[in-house]
Write an enzyme that holds these catalytic residues in place. Structure first.
Site, PDB file in Angstrom:
ATOM      1  CD  GLU A 134      -1.396  -2.373   1.953  1.00 41.19           C
ATOM      2  OE1 GLU A 134      -0.170  -2.627   1.865  1.00 41.19           O
ATOM      3  OE2 GLU A 134      -2.189  -3.111   2.548  1.00 41.19           O
ATOM      4  CD1 TRP A 193      20.115 -32.242 -19.578  1.00 42.74           C
ATOM      5  CD2 TRP A 193      19.154 -31.935 -17.563  1.00 42.74           C
ATOM      6  NE1 TRP A 193      20.947 -31.447 -18.843  1.00 42.74           N
ATOM      7  CE2 TRP A 193      20.377 -31.241 -17.603  1.00 42.74           C
ATOM      8  CE3 TRP A 193      18.392 -31.890 -16.418  1.00 42.74           C
ATOM      9  CZ2 TRP A 193      20.846 -30.511 -16.518  1.00 42.74           C
ATOM     10  CZ3 TRP A 193      18.860 -31.160 -15.352  1.00 42.74           C
ATOM     11  CH2 TRP A 193      20.069 -30.478 -15.399  1.00 42.74           C
ATOM     12  NE  ARG A 247      15.968 -25.514  -8.753  1.00 42.70           N
ATOM     13  CZ  ARG A 247      17.003 -26.036  -9.381  1.00 42.70           C
ATOM     14  NH1 ARG A 247      17.903 -25.244  -9.962  1.00 42.70           N
ATOM     15  NH2 ARG A 247      17.155 -27.344  -9.445  1.00 42.70           N
ATOM     16  CB  CYS A 296      -1.035  -0.555   5.116  1.00 44.26           C
ATOM     17  SG  CYS A 296       0.655  -1.003   4.721  1.00 44.26           S
ATOM     18  CB  ALA A 298      11.703 -33.891 -14.107  1.00 42.92           C
ATOM     19  CB  CYS A 346      -0.635  -4.246   8.421  1.00 44.11           C
ATOM     20  SG  CYS A 346       0.354  -2.811   8.004  1.00 44.11           S
TER      21      CYS A 346
HETATM   22  C1  AOF Z   1       0.159  -5.044   4.389  1.00 42.93           C
HETATM   23  N1  AOF Z   1       0.765  -4.912   3.178  1.00 42.93           N
HETATM   24  O1  AOF Z   1       2.293  -5.527   1.667  1.00 42.93           O
HETATM   25  C2  AOF Z   1       2.116  -6.793   3.628  1.00 42.93           C
HETATM   26  C3  AOF Z   1       1.430  -6.947   4.867  1.00 42.93           C
HETATM   27  O2  AOF Z   1       6.872  -7.274  10.008  1.00 42.93           O
HETATM   28  P1  AOF Z   1       5.975  -6.203   9.470  1.00 42.93           P
HETATM   29  O3  AOF Z   1       5.764  -5.055  10.395  1.00 42.93           O
HETATM   30  O4  AOF Z   1       6.350  -5.781   8.082  1.00 42.93           O
HETATM   31  O5  AOF Z   1       4.518  -6.842   9.363  1.00 42.93           O
HETATM   32  C4  AOF Z   1       4.317  -8.066   8.770  1.00 42.93           C
HETATM   33  C5  AOF Z   1       2.833  -8.336   8.721  1.00 42.93           C
HETATM   34  O6  AOF Z   1       2.213  -7.352   7.910  1.00 42.93           O
HETATM   35  C6  AOF Z   1       2.468  -9.669   8.081  1.00 42.93           C
HETATM   36  O7  AOF Z   1       2.418 -10.721   9.002  1.00 42.93           O
HETATM   37  C7  AOF Z   1       1.085  -9.363   7.548  1.00 42.93           C
HETATM   38  O8  AOF Z   1       0.128  -9.369   8.586  1.00 42.93           O
HETATM   39  C8  AOF Z   1       1.250  -7.939   7.078  1.00 42.93           C
HETATM   40  N2  AOF Z   1       1.747  -7.929   5.704  1.00 42.93           N
HETATM   41  N3  AOF Z   1       0.461  -6.080   5.179  1.00 42.93           N
HETATM   42  O9  AOF Z   1      -0.674  -4.219   4.777  1.00 42.93           O
HETATM   43  C9  AOF Z   1       1.738  -5.729   2.758  1.00 42.93           C
HETATM   44  N4  AOF Z   1       3.122  -7.624   3.243  1.00 42.93           N
HETATM   45 ZN    ZN Z   2       1.041  -2.796   5.884  1.00 45.31          ZN
END
Ligand code: AOF
Ligand code: ZN
Length: 377
Positions: free
Chosen positions: A64, A182, A196, A96, A166, A87
């Site tokens: 975000e 292969w 990978r 965010c 494979a 988050c």
């Molecule tokens: C978001 N946007 O792109 C991601 C989120 O260790 P931190 O503080 O970076 O927090 C990790 C947590 O944030 C992860 O467990 C998940 O809940 C959230 N990830 N959240 O808003 C993102 N990657």
């Molecule tokens: Zn976030």
């Protein structure tokens, strides 16, 4: 609107956010990979995307804040399409959810709610409290598929395990003399390198290490930096110290799973070469306990693990009930019963007990085919 065109809808924009999120697969551990599209419905005839973002390497910055930075002032009045609930916890930067409010976003469309205990609905509540309209569950199935590793680790404390093999048409991975290079063609091998790049870790058994001396890196042009953590299952620590994996352990993270009773001098020698040793108990057959190994690997942040054989490791994982997906490449060849099987003995006495999978994808890759399966619940 002109004939033949139609307004973009929530799922179109969410699909676009999902494809942004996919860019981070295998690169954001221990964080999930998330995509965000900021869209202004009020600009132009069909609206305009004013910012795009995805979770950056190592999991920060979040999607975000990336999208908001790109949109600048145009974010005001936008709708945000995010593949995971924003988050709400204070990390290295403010949450965010607050950043979206601050930027003037008026509507937030979410694919999957975040079960992380630090978020778990509080992102949605924060947004709604600030007067932002929230809609969740859009393209929920696709969103959950993309977050499968993240969700598995939160739910089961271990990474999502995909076994990649494979084989010939009759399911053989090598001739009796060990020759395996292969079985599938160039395109299938390139496709396997892409797998990978999209996984946090790749694991093999010590037999395969001794037989093939692989590098387990991603060698696709432009994706070299996306090599996963390399893990060897090697209960008694028999891995040759001169093998390519161990010799390059200082450049690319390399871990080894040792079982109870593994010689201490080997542990010290490996550690001296930069290899991280994970100690686990033994299963009923005396092999390293895979459940314990996977839980340690999950603790170290890995959300997805690609297992590249050999047959003994594959059968240990199947018997432990730890195989979530299969990526099965098949070449139009027949090797015969003197070849090496993709899975070692499972000791089944009843077909009902055979591990079962549902096919979820089928691709032609040059002369070969790739079938992807998910374990049947
Ligand atoms: C978001 N946007 O792109 C991601 C989120 O260790 P931190 O503080 O970076 O927090 C990790 C947590 O944030 C992860 O467990 C998940 O809940 C959230 N990830 N959240 O808003 C993102 N990657
Ligand atoms: Zn976030």
């Amino acid at each position: 609107m002109t004939a033949g065109s139609r307004a973009v809808d929530d799922s179109d924009l969410m699909r676009s956010a999902l494809s942004l999120a996919a860019r981070g697969l295998g690169a954001t551990m221990p964080n999930p990979t998330v995509g965000c599209v900021l869209y202004r419905p009020d600009i132009g005839a069909g609206g305009r995307v004013v910012g795009r973002g995805w979770t950056q390497r190592g999991g920060r910055p979040h999607a975000e804040t990336e999208a908001i930075a790109r949109a600048g002032d145009l974010a005001r009045g936008a709708a945000a399409y995010v593949t995971l609930e924003p988050c709400a916890h204070q990390g290295q930067t403010p949450p965010c959810a607050s950043a979206l409010v601050e930027a003037g976003v008026e509507r937030v469309v979410i694919s999957v709610l975040d079960p992380d205990p630090r978020v778990n609905g509080s992102g949605v509540r924060k947004l709604e409290k600030a007067g932002v309209e929230v809609l969740s569950g859009v393209c929920g199935e696709q969103g959950a598929a993309l977050l499968a590793g993240y969700l598995k680790r939160l739910d089961a404390g271990r990474p999502l395990v995909t076994v990649k093999v494979a084989t010939s048409l009759d399911g053989r991975i090598a001739l009796h003399n060990g020759q395996s290079k292969w079985i599938t063609g160039d395109l299938a091998r390139a496709r396997a390198h892409l797998l990978r790049a999209r996984h946090d870790g790749v694991m093999i058994g010590v037999g395969t290490l001794a037989e093939d001396d692989p590098e387990l890196t991603c060698r696709l042009p432009g994706l070299e930096a996306r090599s996963p953590v390399r893990i060897i299952a090697d209960g008694r620590l028999r891995a040759p110290l001169t093998s390519k994996l161990i010799a390059t352990a200082n450049e690319i993270p390399t871990w080894i799973v040792a079982a109870d009773g593994a010689p201490g001098d080997r542990k010290r020698a490996l550690a001296g070469l930069g290899v991280q040793v994970l100690d686990v108990g033994r299963d009923e057959s005396g092999n390293p306990d895979m459940k314990e190994a996977l839980s340690k690997i999950g603790d170290l942040g890995l959300q997805s693990l690609l297992v590249e054989g050999g047959g003994r490791l594959v059968s240990s994982l199947l018997l432990a009930g730890c195989v979530d997906r299969l990526a099965w490449f098949r070449a139009p060849k027949v090797i015969g019963d003197d070849g090496v099987a993709a899975a070692a003995a499972l000791g089944l006495r009843d077909l009902e007990a055979a591990p079962r999978f549902n096919r979820v994808a089928f691709e032609e890759v040059g002369d070969d085919i790739l079938e992807t399966y998910e374990v049947r619940a």
